[in-house]
Design an enzyme around this catalytic site. Structure first.
Site, PDB file in Angstrom:
ATOM      1  N   TYR A 105       0.855  -1.191   0.000  1.00 45.42           N
ATOM      2  CA  TYR A 105       0.000   0.000   0.000  1.00 45.42           C
ATOM      3  C   TYR A 105       0.898   1.251   0.000  1.00 45.42           C
ATOM      4  O   TYR A 105       1.914   1.293   0.709  1.00 45.42           O
ATOM      5  CB  TYR A 105      -0.877  -0.044   1.258  1.00 45.42           C
ATOM      6  CG  TYR A 105      -1.835   1.090   1.381  1.00 45.42           C
ATOM      7  CD1 TYR A 105      -2.932   1.188   0.528  1.00 45.42           C
ATOM      8  CD2 TYR A 105      -1.668   2.067   2.347  1.00 45.42           C
ATOM      9  CE1 TYR A 105      -3.824   2.233   0.638  1.00 45.42           C
ATOM     10  CE2 TYR A 105      -2.563   3.124   2.473  1.00 45.42           C
ATOM     11  CZ  TYR A 105      -3.633   3.202   1.608  1.00 45.42           C
ATOM     12  OH  TYR A 105      -4.521   4.240   1.727  1.00 45.42           O
ATOM     13  N   LYS A 202     -11.719  -0.821   5.202  1.00 44.73           N
ATOM     14  CA  LYS A 202     -12.056  -1.437   3.921  1.00 44.73           C
ATOM     15  C   LYS A 202     -13.138  -2.513   4.095  1.00 44.73           C
ATOM     16  O   LYS A 202     -14.213  -2.202   4.558  1.00 44.73           O
ATOM     17  CB  LYS A 202     -10.781  -1.988   3.269  1.00 44.73           C
ATOM     18  CG  LYS A 202      -9.613  -0.996   3.260  1.00 44.73           C
ATOM     19  CD  LYS A 202      -9.854   0.206   2.351  1.00 44.73           C
ATOM     20  CE  LYS A 202      -8.807   1.307   2.534  1.00 44.73           C
ATOM     21  NZ  LYS A 202      -7.429   0.863   2.446  1.00 44.73           N
TER      22      LYS A 202
HETATM   23  C1  LIG Z   1      -6.225   1.342   2.930  1.00 42.94           C
HETATM   24  C2  LIG Z   1      -5.095   0.478   3.273  1.00 42.94           C
HETATM   25  C3  LIG Z   1      -4.228   0.786   4.338  1.00 42.94           C
HETATM   26  C4  LIG Z   1      -4.396   2.055   5.146  1.00 42.94           C
HETATM   27  O1  LIG Z   1      -5.595   2.070   5.846  1.00 42.94           O
HETATM   28  P1  LIG Z   1      -6.347   3.425   6.285  1.00 42.94           P
HETATM   29  O2  LIG Z   1      -7.490   2.906   7.086  1.00 42.94           O
HETATM   30  O3  LIG Z   1      -6.748   4.133   5.029  1.00 42.94           O
HETATM   31  O4  LIG Z   1      -5.375   4.226   7.086  1.00 42.94           O
HETATM   32  C5  LIG Z   1      -3.203  -0.078   4.631  1.00 42.94           C
HETATM   33  N1  LIG Z   1      -3.014  -1.212   3.909  1.00 42.94           N
HETATM   34  C6  LIG Z   1      -3.813  -1.538   2.884  1.00 42.94           C
HETATM   35  C7  LIG Z   1      -3.552  -2.796   2.133  1.00 42.94           C
HETATM   36  C8  LIG Z   1      -4.883  -0.710   2.522  1.00 42.94           C
HETATM   37  O5  LIG Z   1      -5.670  -1.042   1.496  1.00 42.94           O
END
Ligand SMILES: *Cc1c(COP(=O)(O)O)cnc(C)c1O
Length: 391
Positions: A105, A202
């Site tokens: 990410y 997510k």
């Molecule tokens: C979105 C995401 C993050 C970060 O998460 P947030 O809740 O936006 O801070 C970290 N790792 C992955 C794989 C992600 O998709």
């Protein structure tokens, strides 16, 4: 009317109990005596004192995610990046070395390439599809390896078992960001991970209305160190966000199955379309890691599909504009399908050559499939392809 004091609050007594978790936004908790506080701080009694240090809604949510991942004592944090930071910064010191996947990410990559080196922690990026690449990156002072199981947006699969065996042999901590894959497709602790983390934002919460993270570890001592760091640096989640995420989590399994079924159908549909140069979906026979997906993901491809449209930016613009029934927005795991264009968003900081090396061209799109009617969704994509074809 006789003036009354504000505290303590009294909740009306009820013989019956609520069927959902009450929302408890109180920042402070009152104790009766200093002795009582002592017993709480010394762990002889369970109780809350100050919300930054922990609160009921965070703990209720943490226990639910613990159960999904198969661990005890995990912690909810204010965002997925707070989870990444609590692991990377809470467990390392100057002079240590950390290995990260080269397609992590974007913000995780940034923390590894910018922030850790600034604090004297050396980092190396390795290609995690191949345990040998990780082995070559290890040094005597390597503390941990951070990987994601499925890469964004190219959907390549890490050699999780090979890397876990390597880490065990070398005494290096294996940290797995399981956001993309979720415990519905892979449970990293069962494969030898020491620490698992999530962006709960997510798929787990699933409605694009909260930003939260979670970390769990097999070793309570590691967990305690991360917890202290997170509390000190204020990575605390909001009770309301935790409450909403718990609500979302009730339907996680249903949402995951539905989105995955539609994603598989969409991938197969896209593969037969004129004007599509390539489709990436882990369980399709034309995917480079298909064999690994059968074992590691137990044949479950997940809800993410990527594809490459013939042509350049003009075709990409025409497609995104005409497929306007899906949100053109850089997130994933929402109830609604979202479309992202890495060249203009997540991967815009790379040079065109750097993107080309990953296969991310102007025609590259990533789809996070949601819960819409599959036929309506496919019709929306077809409208986009028709527009791209005549751009
Ligand atoms: C979105 C995401 C993050 C970060 O998460 P947030 O809740 O936006 O801070 C970290 N790792 C992955 C794989 C992600 O998709």
């Amino acid at each position: 009317m006789k003036p009354t004091l504000q505290r303590p609050v009294t909740v009306p007594p009820s013989l019956s109990t609520p069927v959902i978790t009450p929302l408890m936004p109180s920042v402070v908790y009152a104790s009766t005596t200093p002795d009582e506080l002592d017993s709480q701080y010394e762990g002889r009694a369970q109780g809350y004192t100050y919300a930054r240090e922990g609160h009921p809604n965070a703990d209720v949510l943490a226990r639910r995610i613990d159960a999904l991942e198969g661990c005890e004592g995990g912690m909810v944090l204010g965002s997925g990046m707070a989870a990444v930071a609590a692991v990377l910064l809470g467990l390392t010191k100057a002079g240590d070395h950390v290995v990260g996947g080269d397609q992590l990410y974007g913000r995780s990559l940034r923390m590894l390439t910018e922030d850790l080196p600034r604090l004297g922690i050396a980092t190396t990026m390795a290609q995690v599809t191949d345990a040998a690449s990780v082995a070559a990156a290890l040094r005597p002072e390597t503390k941990m390896v951070l990987i994601e199981v499925v890469s964004n947006p190219t959907l390549r699969l890490a050699d999780l078992d090979g890397i876990a065996a390597l880490c065990r042999e070398k005494g290096v901590l294996l940290v797995v960001d399981n956001t993309f894959t979720t415990p519905a497709t892979v449970k990293p602790f069962e494969h030898g991970a020491d620490i698992v983390l999530h962006s709960v934002t997510k798929l787990l919460a699933g409605h694009s209305d909260v930003t939260l993270g979670w970390i769990g570890a097999t070793d309570p001592d590691l967990m305690a160190r991360m917890r202290i760091f997170a509390v000190t640096t204020g990575m605390t989640p909001s009770p309301f966000d935790c409450w909403l995420a718990e609500r979302g989590l009730h339907t996680f399994a249903l949402r995951q199955t539905r989105a995955q079924d539609t994603a598989r159908r969409l991938a197969d549909h896209l593969a037969g379309q004129a004007g599509i140069a390539k489709v990436l979906y882990p369980t399709r026979p034309d995917h480079p890691d298909m064999a690994r997906a059968q074992g590691l993901l137990q044949g479950q491809g997940g809800n993410m599909v990527s594809f490459v449209l013939d042509g350049g930016r003009a075709e990409a613009n025409a497609f995104a504009e005409a497929a306007n029934g899906v949100a053109f927005a850089p997130t994933l795991g929402d109830v609604g399908t979202t479309l992202s264009h890495p060249a203009s968003s997540s991967h815009r900081a790379l040079t065109p050559e750097g993107r080309a090396a990953l296969g991310i061209t102007e025609g590259f799109f990533r789809v996070s499939v949601g819960l819409e009617d599959p036929d309506a969704l496919i019709a929306c994509f077809d409208a986009g392809f028709a527009a791209a074809g005549s751009a």
